[in-house]
Design a protein around this motif. Structure first.
Motif, mmCIF file in Angstrom:
data_model
loop_
_atom_site.group_PDB
_atom_site.id
_atom_site.type_symbol
_atom_site.label_atom_id
_atom_site.label_comp_id
_atom_site.label_asym_id
_atom_site.label_seq_id
_atom_site.Cartn_x
_atom_site.Cartn_y
_atom_site.Cartn_z
ATOM 1 N N ILE A 105 44.587 38.343 40.883
ATOM 2 C CA ILE A 105 43.086 38.523 40.490
ATOM 3 C C ILE A 105 42.988 39.892 39.699
ATOM 4 C CG2 ILE A 105 40.687 39.066 41.243
ATOM 5 C CD1 ILE A 105 41.713 37.489 43.836
ATOM 6 N N PRO A 106 42.776 39.773 38.306
ATOM 7 C CA PRO A 106 42.587 40.826 37.334
ATOM 8 C C PRO A 106 41.497 41.922 37.955
ATOM 9 C CG PRO A 106 42.294 39.068 36.102
ATOM 10 C CD PRO A 106 42.318 38.231 37.666
ATOM 11 N N ASP B 164 39.894 45.079 29.782
ATOM 12 C CA ASP B 164 39.498 43.929 30.317
ATOM 13 C C ASP B 164 40.051 42.548 29.524
ATOM 14 O OD1 ASP B 164 37.989 45.441 32.236
ATOM 15 O OD2 ASP B 164 36.340 45.291 31.079
ATOM 16 N N TYR B 165 40.037 42.649 28.397
ATOM 17 C CA TYR B 165 40.551 41.378 27.474
ATOM 18 C C TYR B 165 41.757 41.171 27.700
ATOM 19 C CZ TYR B 165 41.865 39.007 23.474
ATOM 20 O OH TYR B 165 42.452 38.166 22.573
ATOM 21 N N SER C 56 36.938 48.199 27.969
ATOM 22 C CA SER C 56 36.666 46.657 27.582
ATOM 23 C C SER C 56 37.729 46.111 27.007
ATOM 24 C CB SER C 56 35.327 46.650 26.555
ATOM 25 O OG SER C 56 34.161 47.140 27.236
ATOM 26 N N ASP D 262 43.818 42.144 30.358
ATOM 27 C CA ASP D 262 43.826 41.749 31.840
ATOM 28 C C ASP D 262 43.535 40.320 32.040
ATOM 29 O OD1 ASP D 262 44.835 42.360 34.135
ATOM 30 O OD2 ASP D 262 43.078 43.375 35.036
ATOM 31 N N LEU D 263 42.446 39.932 31.452
ATOM 32 C CA LEU D 263 41.886 38.701 31.704
ATOM 33 C C LEU D 263 42.536 37.511 30.894
ATOM 34 C CD1 LEU D 263 38.163 39.067 31.658
ATOM 35 C CD2 LEU D 263 39.199 38.551 33.446
ATOM 36 N N LYS D 264 43.143 37.566 29.618
ATOM 37 C CA LYS D 264 43.727 36.890 29.013
ATOM 38 C C LYS D 264 45.222 36.722 29.265
ATOM 39 C CE LYS D 264 44.137 35.062 24.300
ATOM 40 N NZ LYS D 264 43.354 34.895 22.831
ATOM 41 N N GLY E 238 47.027 39.186 31.516
ATOM 42 C CA GLY E 238 47.547 39.375 32.891
ATOM 43 C C GLY E 238 48.083 40.919 32.776
ATOM 44 N N PRO F 133 38.536 44.465 35.109
ATOM 45 C CA PRO F 133 36.972 43.953 34.819
ATOM 46 C C PRO F 133 36.244 44.706 35.870
ATOM 47 C CG PRO F 133 38.642 42.068 34.411
ATOM 48 C CD PRO F 133 39.380 43.223 35.121
#
Length: 286
Positions: free
Chosen positions: A255-256, A12-13, A9, A15-17, A19, A259
């Motif tokens: 594209i991350p 994910d944070y 998790s 990777d999304l915010k 990269g 997630p």
């Protein structure tokens, strides 16, 4: 299991915010896997548990490296997946007839699969990603009137449609390290020869491939590592010398993927292997 989900998790944070996936997270998961398997070996008084975890992780590392090399995912995904493999290797002990954990309340143990459980998580994530990406593309096509890229809705041109729709255009001034360059077409053979000459030099850090396609020449990023400082310097030099004309470049939109790995992991814990479920469903139908 909760510790693994927590680490995923956090990954994910990032990777999304941002990269990226911090190396510290991969290291933490790797150390957790080492300690966990070591404790299991001591508890059950069986060194095979630890040996098996290392051997299986070595195999997964090889597979992960190949996926990274062909551009399937980035280095952060690659490293974290290795840690995930080590942390979950105990679920595959049945492969060497050690059934310490077969009584765990996981659907995966009721399914017949012939690959490591961490690969099941990866495949789950890929299936989820494909479904979401497909519907995202359809939505983008309808919203932005890009129906021309879907003149034929077939598997054969899905890749082309995907690359056209997800690519973004940046100016030459906006090029930066790590950007993955799509095909850039030009007509000047001097530029083509210049790229190949520099690439073939000893200790070259040029990460571009140049080739001829019909009446045009073309260059693009060699792999998912993207542009290097030398690439950007070379491209700017070619443009200033008027050897390439177009100041705009198509960049592959990132594209991350982490997630989707997390979603695949959650699906794995709840339902098991999605491919096994789909196969069972197809057998019931036919």
């Amino acid at each position: 299991m909760f510790v693994i989900l927590l680490i995923l998790s956090i990954a994910d944070y990032y990777d999304l915010k941002f990269g990226i996936i911090p190396n510290k997270l991969s290291l933490i998961l790797f150390i957790y896997g080492i300690l966990f398997n070591l404790i299991l070996s001591i508890y059950f008084n069986n060194a095979l548990i630890f040996i098996f975890s290392i051997a299986l992780t070595a195999l997964i590392t090889l597979i992960s490296f190949i996926l990274w090399h062909i551009g399937f995912w980035g280095g952060g995904d690659f490293k974290l997946f290795i840690g995930l493999s080590l942390a979950l290797s105990f679920l595959d002990l049945n492969l060497i007839n050690l059934n310490y954990f077969s009584n765990l309340n996981l659907g995966i143990f009721n399914q017949l699969i012939f690959y490591p459980k961490v690969i099941s998580i990866l495949l789950n994530g890929i299936l989820i990603a494909l479904i979401l990406i497909f519907f995202s593309i359809i939505y983008d096509v309808i919203r932005n009137n890009k129906i021309k890229y879907f003149s034929k809705l077939s598997i054969l041109n899905f890749s082309l449609a995907f690359s056209q729709i997800t690519a973004k255009t940046v100016s030459i001034e906006s090029l930066s390290e790590g950007m993955v360059l799509n095909q850039y077409y030009f007509k000047n053979q001097i530029a083509y020869d210049r790229i190949n000459d520099l690439k073939n030099k000893k200790d070259s850090n040029i990460n571009l491939k140049a080739y001829k396609e019909g009446d045009f020449y073309c260059f693009s990023s060699l792999n998912s590592m993207g542009l290097t400082k030398e690439d950007i310097k070379l491209i700017n030099g070619l443009y200033k010398m008027d050897l390439i004309k177009n100041p705009n470049f198509k960049i592959k939109a990132e594209i991350p993927f982490m997630p989707f790995i997390t979603l695949g992991y959650i699906g794995f814990l709840i339902f098991g292997d999605f491919i096994a479920i789909i196969s069972t469903f197809i057998k019931l139908l036919f």
